[in-house]
Design an enzyme around this catalytic site. Structure first.
Site, mmCIF file in Angstrom:
data_model
loop_
_atom_site.group_PDB
_atom_site.id
_atom_site.type_symbol
_atom_site.label_atom_id
_atom_site.label_comp_id
_atom_site.label_asym_id
_atom_site.label_seq_id
_atom_site.Cartn_x
_atom_site.Cartn_y
_atom_site.Cartn_z
ATOM 1 N N HIS A 92 0.826 -1.201 0.000
ATOM 2 C CA HIS A 92 0.000 0.000 0.000
ATOM 3 C C HIS A 92 0.865 1.257 0.000
ATOM 4 O O HIS A 92 2.020 1.227 0.453
ATOM 5 C CB HIS A 92 -0.927 0.006 1.210
ATOM 6 C CG HIS A 92 -2.048 -0.977 1.105
ATOM 7 N ND1 HIS A 92 -2.942 -1.213 2.131
ATOM 8 C CD2 HIS A 92 -2.432 -1.782 0.078
ATOM 9 C CE1 HIS A 92 -3.828 -2.122 1.749
ATOM 10 N NE2 HIS A 92 -3.530 -2.486 0.516
ATOM 11 N N GLU A 94 0.746 3.977 1.870
ATOM 12 C CA GLU A 94 1.161 4.418 3.209
ATOM 13 C C GLU A 94 2.341 3.603 3.720
ATOM 14 O O GLU A 94 3.215 4.125 4.415
ATOM 15 C CB GLU A 94 0.001 4.314 4.190
ATOM 16 C CG GLU A 94 -1.168 5.245 3.905
ATOM 17 C CD GLU A 94 -2.181 4.614 2.980
ATOM 18 O OE1 GLU A 94 -3.256 5.198 2.810
ATOM 19 O OE2 GLU A 94 -1.901 3.529 2.434
ATOM 20 N N CYS A 126 -4.781 0.853 6.771
ATOM 21 C CA CYS A 126 -5.081 -0.421 7.434
ATOM 22 C C CYS A 126 -3.853 -0.883 8.203
ATOM 23 O O CYS A 126 -2.796 -0.256 8.166
ATOM 24 C CB CYS A 126 -5.512 -1.474 6.414
ATOM 25 S SG CYS A 126 -4.146 -2.101 5.394
ATOM 26 N N CYS A 133 0.396 -0.725 7.515
ATOM 27 C CA CYS A 133 0.468 0.721 7.265
ATOM 28 C C CYS A 133 0.407 1.513 8.561
ATOM 29 O O CYS A 133 1.237 2.398 8.805
ATOM 30 C CB CYS A 133 -0.674 1.139 6.335
ATOM 31 S SG CYS A 133 -0.668 0.315 4.732
#
Length: 388
Positions: A92, A94, A126, A133
């Site tokens: 992800h 992040e 999440c 993250c």
């Protein structure tokens, strides 16, 4: 610090490989440059619409996109950029941004002017095992306690009960929100949409963002997201009229005049609920949104409220021997005892004087009484002789 990333300069910004070992991948269209800065961070309006669900409500999709801003303590923009997820390595954005020895870690380590990080994501962060993250964001903030983080999202990610990781994600969001006021979590809504469109989206006609920013479906979704994040984090959101708070000084006055003439503008609180029977293209310019607290606002104390002023005086420091000397009389006796003895002597002298005066008065009175008795006896003797 040995960075994990590689950054390359372009004509309109930079492109960054978040991990130096990344290479072109057929499974990911964005590889290897998942971080872009400056004007390289702009995306077409079609991509923004499909990813963020704007101006219509969101719908399930697998792409993750995060825009970010780095600002100084005074609110000045230092850098803007975007981060996209990697479908090849299932990472992800992040997770890439807040990686230890990653891109943001290196930037803040070498630039102490960065005090605020603002994220605009299509999904909330999440903490699932493959991404972590929130854990990386939490550790990042522990290393930089002077830096604040504001996260804005267009939809919640895997927090519903049908997802196996929902409980874990909700608990992680609650833990991240516990760092308030260093961290704020809010749903994108109102004028924040306009700010994102102006800063990170290309191919938009002039005036579109101000005159037609919302639809009824988008408005309801934003309110639902604000309600849900409030229930998860137990942090009450604060709302304000974002179209006024986010208005820039150089904004075209004609565009704003057109938005103010809309029938739904400046409505009363009883009229805040949108009419679902209206055309879905009607701009809901009355939307109240969470207020972004950047740059920080310092509120002056009320002039009517009295202030307690404490003044500290530097007292003379004396040694113990000098203090004892000051407490003693010249004769070497304690002051209190000397005064008590002098007082008792004076009282005794006064008593002796009073006694002598009392004795003299008593003798004088006795002598007068004796003379009166003698006179009375003589009178009685004369009267008795006359009667005979």
């Amino acid at each position: 610090m040995e960075p994990l990333y590689e950054e390359y300069l372009t004509h309109s910004g930079t492109i960054v490989k978040p991990y130096y070992w990344l290479s072109v991948s057929l499974n990911c269209t964005n590889c290897p440059y998942h971080i872009r800065t400056g004007e390289e961070a702009r995306v077409p309006y079609t991509e923004f619409h499909q990813t963020f669900g704007f101006p219509w409500s969101t719908y399930p999709q697998t792409k993750h996109l995060t825009f970010y801003e780095l600002r100084s303590s005074s609110g000045n923009l230092i850098q803007k950029g975007l981060a996209s997820n990697c479908t090849g390595s299932h990472t992800h954005p992040e997770s890439m941004l807040f990686e230890r020895d990653g891109y943001l870690d290196s930037l803040i380590f070498h630039d102490s002017n960065i005090r605020h990080i603002i994220l605009y994501s299509n999904n909330s962060p999440c903490d699932e095992a493959n991404h972590c993250c929130i854990s990386k964001m939490y550790n990042f903030l522990m290393n930089y306690p002077e830096v604040t983080l504001s996260v804005f999202f267009s939809q919640l990610y895997h927090t519903e009960n049908q997802f196996p990781t929902s409980a874990w994600n909700r608990e992680a969001l609650r833990g991240l929100a516990s760092l308030w006021p260093q961290v704020t979590l809010s749903a994108i809504s109102g004028g924040i949409w306009q700010s994102i469109l102006e800063t990170f989206v290309s191919g938009i006609s002039e005036g579109l963002t101000a005159v037609r920013p919302f639809t009824a479906g988008r408005t309801l979704t934003d309110r639902y997201n604000a309600y849900e994040i409030n229930c998860i984090t137990e942090v009450k959101p604060y709302f304000t009229d974002a179209l006024h708070s986010w208005q820039k000084e150089n904004q075209d006055q004609k565009v704003w005049a057109a938005s103010e003439n809309q029938p739904l503008h400046n409505t009363t609180p009883a009229q805040w609920q949108p009419d679902m029977s209206q055309d879905c293209r009607t701009p809901a310019v009355f939307m109240l949104v969470p207020y972004r607290d950047l740059p920080p606002i310092h509120v002056n104390p009320s002039p009517q409220k009295p202030r307690t002023v404490v003044r500290h005086l530097n007292t003379l420091q004396l040694s113990a021997s000098k203090v004892k000397a000051l407490r003693k009389s010249p004769s070497g006796r304690p002051v209190k005892k000397e005064e008590a003895r002098k007082g008792s002597t004076r009282s005794q002298e006064a008593n002796e004087t009073n006694k002598s005066k009392w004795k003299k008065q008593t003798l004088f009175i006795k002598s007068n009484i004796c003379h009166l008795l003698e006179r009375e006896q003589k009178k009685i003797g004369i009267l008795s002789s006359w009667s005979v």
